[in-house]
Design a protein around this motif. Sequence first.
Motif, PDB file in Angstrom:
ATOM      1  N   SER A   8     -36.126  -7.288 -79.612  1.00 20.60           N
ATOM      2  CA  SER A   8     -37.396  -7.945 -79.087  1.00 20.60           C
ATOM      3  C   SER A   8     -37.065  -9.403 -78.690  1.00 20.60           C
ATOM      4  CB  SER A   8     -38.538  -8.095 -80.282  1.00 20.60           C
ATOM      5  OG  SER A   8     -37.907  -8.743 -81.248  1.00 20.60           O
ATOM      6  N   ARG A   9     -36.138 -10.075 -79.285  1.00 24.28           N
ATOM      7  CA  ARG A   9     -35.716 -11.359 -78.719  1.00 24.28           C
ATOM      8  C   ARG A   9     -34.978 -11.290 -77.394  1.00 24.28           C
ATOM      9  NH1 ARG A   9     -32.906 -14.852 -83.113  1.00 24.28           N
ATOM     10  NH2 ARG A   9     -34.931 -14.889 -83.772  1.00 24.28           N
ATOM     11  N   THR A  13     -39.593 -10.996 -76.426  1.00 19.26           N
ATOM     12  CA  THR A  13     -40.875 -10.744 -77.112  1.00 19.26           C
ATOM     13  C   THR A  13     -40.789 -11.412 -78.212  1.00 19.26           C
ATOM     14  OG1 THR A  13     -41.029  -8.438 -76.210  1.00 19.26           O
ATOM     15  CG2 THR A  13     -42.207  -9.087 -78.302  1.00 19.26           C
ATOM     16  N   THR A  14     -41.719 -12.468 -78.653  1.00 18.49           N
ATOM     17  CA  THR A  14     -41.906 -12.893 -79.936  1.00 18.49           C
ATOM     18  C   THR A  14     -42.624 -12.005 -80.948  1.00 18.49           C
ATOM     19  OG1 THR A  14     -43.449 -14.157 -79.198  1.00 18.49           O
ATOM     20  CG2 THR A  14     -41.580 -15.423 -78.811  1.00 18.49           C
ATOM     21  N   VAL A  15     -42.116 -12.209 -82.156  1.00 17.41           N
ATOM     22  CA  VAL A  15     -42.807 -11.410 -83.160  1.00 17.41           C
ATOM     23  C   VAL A  15     -43.116 -12.372 -84.181  1.00 17.41           C
ATOM     24  CG1 VAL A  15     -42.729  -9.564 -84.905  1.00 17.41           C
ATOM     25  CG2 VAL A  15     -41.253  -9.319 -82.656  1.00 17.41           C
ATOM     26  N   GLN A  16     -44.486 -12.457 -84.664  1.00 15.83           N
ATOM     27  CA  GLN A  16     -44.882 -13.272 -85.700  1.00 15.83           C
ATOM     28  C   GLN A  16     -45.613 -12.414 -86.639  1.00 15.83           C
ATOM     29  OE1 GLN A  16     -47.968 -15.758 -84.157  1.00 15.83           O
ATOM     30  NE2 GLN A  16     -48.141 -16.974 -86.053  1.00 15.83           N
ATOM     31  N   LEU A  17     -45.203 -12.909 -88.160  1.00 11.59           N
ATOM     32  CA  LEU A  17     -45.750 -12.054 -89.335  1.00 11.59           C
ATOM     33  C   LEU A  17     -47.184 -12.894 -89.738  1.00 11.59           C
ATOM     34  CD1 LEU A  17     -45.657 -10.021 -91.672  1.00 11.59           C
ATOM     35  CD2 LEU A  17     -44.232 -11.869 -92.683  1.00 11.59           C
ATOM     36  N   LEU A  18     -48.198 -12.164 -89.398  1.00 10.14           N
ATOM     37  CA  LEU A  18     -49.341 -12.858 -89.667  1.00 10.14           C
ATOM     38  C   LEU A  18     -49.641 -12.476 -91.185  1.00 10.14           C
ATOM     39  CD1 LEU A  18     -51.211 -11.868 -86.664  1.00 10.14           C
ATOM     40  CD2 LEU A  18     -49.960 -13.832 -87.182  1.00 10.14           C
ATOM     41  N   LEU A  31     -48.205  -7.752 -87.963  1.00 11.48           N
ATOM     42  CA  LEU A  31     -47.096  -8.505 -87.085  1.00 11.48           C
ATOM     43  C   LEU A  31     -47.871  -8.598 -85.566  1.00 11.48           C
ATOM     44  CD1 LEU A  31     -43.956  -6.355 -87.565  1.00 11.48           C
ATOM     45  CD2 LEU A  31     -44.598  -8.372 -88.431  1.00 11.48           C
ATOM     46  N   LYS A  32     -47.919  -9.608 -85.050  1.00 10.53           N
ATOM     47  CA  LYS A  32     -48.267 -10.012 -83.795  1.00 10.53           C
ATOM     48  C   LYS A  32     -47.203 -10.325 -82.754  1.00 10.53           C
ATOM     49  CE  LYS A  32     -51.185 -13.703 -81.176  1.00 10.53           C
ATOM     50  NZ  LYS A  32     -51.863 -14.721 -81.512  1.00 10.53           N
ATOM     51  N   ASN A  34     -45.891 -10.934 -79.092  1.00 16.20           N
ATOM     52  CA  ASN A  34     -46.259 -11.507 -77.743  1.00 16.20           C
ATOM     53  C   ASN A  34     -45.235 -11.201 -76.722  1.00 16.20           C
ATOM     54  OD1 ASN A  34     -48.605 -13.208 -78.447  1.00 16.20           O
ATOM     55  ND2 ASN A  34     -47.143 -13.992 -80.048  1.00 16.20           N
ATOM     56  N   THR A  42     -51.158  -6.362 -81.810  1.00 13.78           N
ATOM     57  CA  THR A  42     -50.960  -6.447 -83.408  1.00 13.78           C
ATOM     58  C   THR A  42     -50.595  -4.993 -83.873  1.00 13.78           C
ATOM     59  OG1 THR A  42     -52.485  -8.292 -83.030  1.00 13.78           O
ATOM     60  CG2 THR A  42     -52.068  -7.350 -85.172  1.00 13.78           C
TER      61      THR A  42
END
Length: 122
Positions: A8-9, A13-18, A31-32, A34, A42
Amino acid sequence: IQSPLLDSRAKGTTVQLLGTERVDGVDHFKLKLNFRTGHVVTYFISSKTYLLTKSTEERNVDGQAVEIETTYSNYKKNADGYLFPYTTYTVIGEAQSSVTNYDKIETNVAVDPVIFTAQSLK
């Protein structure tokens, strides 16, 4: 077939753990994603199986922002040993839904290169 989470990087793409959220009584990692295009999805990944069980996203359909939710189930290994969801259920907004069931998913199938020639496109 490739997951947006794979490299992803490198793809921008950025991945954020919500955090976690319960889906059908099971804790899921939320996971979001972007994408560099601005698109956001999500993912809900089961903390028991580590399989994707749901995704949500917003899309523009006929000029309207519409929520799309897809659930993935009936995971099975295909002949090559890869896990796939053989059933997907998609809800688009409040008006449309569809179920897709796969009988067979093949990978590493030989493809005749002729189908990629200009003549085959006529």
